[in-house]
Design an enzyme around this catalytic site. Structure first.
Site, PDB file in Angstrom:
ATOM      1  N   ARG A  56      45.240  48.169  -3.627  1.00  0.00           N
ATOM      2  CA  ARG A  56      45.577  48.492  -5.014  1.00  0.00           C
ATOM      3  C   ARG A  56      44.525  48.009  -6.014  1.00  0.00           C
ATOM      4  O   ARG A  56      44.051  48.781  -6.860  1.00  0.00           O
ATOM      5  CB  ARG A  56      46.932  47.852  -5.383  1.00  0.00           C
ATOM      6  CG  ARG A  56      48.125  48.605  -4.894  1.00  0.00           C
ATOM      7  CD  ARG A  56      49.259  47.631  -4.611  1.00  0.00           C
ATOM      8  NE  ARG A  56      48.961  46.999  -3.342  1.00  0.00           N
ATOM      9  CZ  ARG A  56      49.449  47.423  -2.186  1.00  0.00           C
ATOM     10  NH1 ARG A  56      50.312  48.388  -2.165  1.00  0.00           N
ATOM     11  NH2 ARG A  56      49.083  46.846  -1.057  1.00  0.00           N
ATOM     12  N   THR A  57      44.182  46.729  -5.930  1.00  0.00           N
ATOM     13  CA  THR A  57      43.328  46.139  -6.968  1.00  0.00           C
ATOM     14  C   THR A  57      41.941  46.775  -6.953  1.00  0.00           C
ATOM     15  O   THR A  57      41.423  47.201  -7.985  1.00  0.00           O
ATOM     16  CB  THR A  57      43.226  44.618  -6.750  1.00  0.00           C
ATOM     17  OG1 THR A  57      44.542  44.089  -6.604  1.00  0.00           O
ATOM     18  CG2 THR A  57      42.537  43.942  -7.920  1.00  0.00           C
ATOM     19  N   LYS A  84      24.625  36.790   6.029  1.00  0.00           N
ATOM     20  CA  LYS A  84      23.420  36.037   6.412  1.00  0.00           C
ATOM     21  C   LYS A  84      23.391  34.675   5.733  1.00  0.00           C
ATOM     22  O   LYS A  84      22.376  33.985   5.763  1.00  0.00           O
ATOM     23  CB  LYS A  84      22.171  36.827   6.002  1.00  0.00           C
ATOM     24  CG  LYS A  84      22.040  38.189   6.651  1.00  0.00           C
ATOM     25  CD  LYS A  84      20.766  38.861   6.119  1.00  0.00           C
ATOM     26  CE  LYS A  84      20.766  40.346   6.404  1.00  0.00           C
ATOM     27  NZ  LYS A  84      19.754  41.048   5.597  1.00  0.00           N
ATOM     28  N   ARG A 106      37.145  39.353  -5.939  1.00  0.00           N
ATOM     29  CA  ARG A 106      38.290  38.722  -5.260  1.00  0.00           C
ATOM     30  C   ARG A 106      37.711  37.763  -4.228  1.00  0.00           C
ATOM     31  O   ARG A 106      36.793  38.128  -3.481  1.00  0.00           O
ATOM     32  CB  ARG A 106      39.187  39.753  -4.579  1.00  0.00           C
ATOM     33  CG  ARG A 106      40.261  39.101  -3.718  1.00  0.00           C
ATOM     34  CD  ARG A 106      41.272  40.080  -3.195  1.00  0.00           C
ATOM     35  NE  ARG A 106      42.178  40.511  -4.249  1.00  0.00           N
ATOM     36  CZ  ARG A 106      43.260  41.254  -4.027  1.00  0.00           C
ATOM     37  NH1 ARG A 106      43.558  41.647  -2.797  1.00  0.00           N
ATOM     38  NH2 ARG A 106      44.036  41.622  -5.014  1.00  0.00           N
ATOM     39  N   HIS A 134      45.854  35.794 -10.437  1.00  0.00           N
ATOM     40  CA  HIS A 134      45.606  37.230 -10.255  1.00  0.00           C
ATOM     41  C   HIS A 134      45.963  37.871 -11.597  1.00  0.00           C
ATOM     42  O   HIS A 134      47.017  38.500 -11.755  1.00  0.00           O
ATOM     43  CB  HIS A 134      46.490  37.754  -9.126  1.00  0.00           C
ATOM     44  CG  HIS A 134      46.127  39.124  -8.621  1.00  0.00           C
ATOM     45  ND1 HIS A 134      45.220  39.941  -9.261  1.00  0.00           N
ATOM     46  CD2 HIS A 134      46.554  39.816  -7.527  1.00  0.00           C
ATOM     47  CE1 HIS A 134      45.113  41.087  -8.588  1.00  0.00           C
ATOM     48  NE2 HIS A 134      45.902  41.028  -7.527  1.00  0.00           N
TER      49      HIS A 134
HETATM   50  N1   CP Z   1      48.871  43.472  -5.452  1.00  0.00           N
HETATM   51  C1   CP Z   1      47.617  43.419  -4.913  1.00  0.00           C
HETATM   52  O1   CP Z   1      46.763  42.597  -5.282  1.00  0.00           O
HETATM   53  O2   CP Z   1      47.420  44.327  -3.916  1.00  0.00           O
HETATM   54  P1   CP Z   1      46.075  44.504  -3.087  1.00  0.00           P
HETATM   55  O3   CP Z   1      45.920  43.257  -2.222  1.00  0.00           O
HETATM   56  O4   CP Z   1      46.284  45.750  -2.265  1.00  0.00           O
HETATM   57  O5   CP Z   1      44.939  44.608  -4.042  1.00  0.00           O
END
Ligand code: CP
Length: 306
Positions: A56-57, A84, A106, A134
């Site tokens: 999603r993100t 590396k 992320r 998040h």
């Molecule tokens: N909710 C969320 O962060 O989903 P993803 O891990 O698929 O990005």
């Protein structure tokens, strides 16, 4: 919003959150009308740098940047020079040297986006860092609620599940309380950290207490490795004593919304009846995610994009 980066909701004011949500609602209405092309990031570039899996993100940031007119590059950490031994800071400096404008990161380590932001010229957006924050997930949850209720102030939101390991729970707690909502939390004792009451959470001792009269109920994903670590006896028992089914849901207000950040373990955090039921906003949350990420990218880059 006069910021270089979006690292979390902890330090954001109610006004900054409202500005993001209002622009997100504008983009969501436009997307519903089929209007995808906006110009706020024309001539800019966005790199997504994900050290953890995502559907999603990552996808919604990529689409958001493209809909705003940016050039987008996704770095696959598995096939990059990270393998590396290149450090995060050196990767960031390399992207800066290419005149890149925005990095969406992320990372499994809490604080990694902050470290990157302190060393690069590009805007940095946190797409989830360890157990820390998040922010765009919480913003999309808040946008979904604000669109439905017309406000956040005065709402009661119950969050159930693995609170201890959840960056989603932390960001929602900061953002919702800052916006005048009440956040109730319920989890097995092994999955409830200390200290969240000091941040404004109402810690509950039962599902019923958490859900009673709530306007919205958010299930959090149970990470299956937590069971192996002995944090709860079995998935079946978790579902029975901590999950949300139609009967428990009736404790909440009539028509209370069901939210989940995904991916969902069907029949564990929520029953399929609840996931697919009329009160569920889980699919709508995905559109809110695209909309709010358009708003964040647009505001950080200095334009509203309307
Ligand atoms: N909710 C969320 O962060 O989903 P993803 O891990 O698929 O990005």
């Amino acid at each position: 919003m006069n910021r270089k980066d979006l690292l979390g909701l902890y330090g954001l004011s109610a006004e900054e959150i409202a500005e993001i949500l209002d622009l997100g609602l504008f983009f969501k209405s436009a997307l519903k009308r089929g209007e995808k092309e906006h110009g706020a990031l024309k001539g800019k570039s966005v790199v997504t740098l994900f050290y953890e899996n995502s559907t999603r993100t990552r996808t919604s940031f990529e689409l958001a940047a493209k809909f705003l007119g940016a050039q987008v590059v996704n770095i696959s950490v598995a096939t990059s020079s990270v393998q590396k031994g290149e450090t995060l800071v050196d990767t960031g400096k390399t992207l800066d040297a290419m005149k890149n404008d925005v990095i969406v990161i992320r990372h499994p380590m809490g604080g990694a986006p902050k470290l990157l932001a302190e060393t690069v010229r590009a805007h940095v957006v946190n797409g989830g860092d360890g157990m820390n924050e998040h922010p765009t997930q919480a913003l999309l949850d808040m946008l979904t609620l604000k669109e439905h209720f017309g406000r956040l102030s005065g709402l009661t939101v119950a969050i159930l599940g693995d609170i201890r390991h959840s960056r989603v729970a932390r960001s929602n707690l900061y953002g919702l309380t800052r916006s005048g909502a009440q956040v109730r939390m319920f989890a097995p004792a092994t999955l409830m950290p200390e200290g969240l009451a000091r941040e404004g959470a109402v810690i509950c001792r039962s599902r019923e207490e958490a859900l009673r009269g709530a306007d919205a109920v958010m299930g959090l994903r149970i990470q299956l490795e937590r069971q192996k670590a002995g944090n709860f006896p079995s998935l079946g028992e978790y579902a029975k004593y901590y999950g949300v089914d139609e009967q428990i849901l009736s404790e909440a207000k009539k028509g209370a919304l069901i939210l989940h950040p995904g991916p969902v373990n069907r029949g564990v955090e929520l029953t399929s009846g609840v996931i697919d039921g009329a009160q569920s906003r889980i699919e709508d949350q995905v559109l809110s995610g695209l909309s709010v990420r358009m708003a964040v990218l647009s505001l950080l880059s200095g334009g509203e994009g309307k």
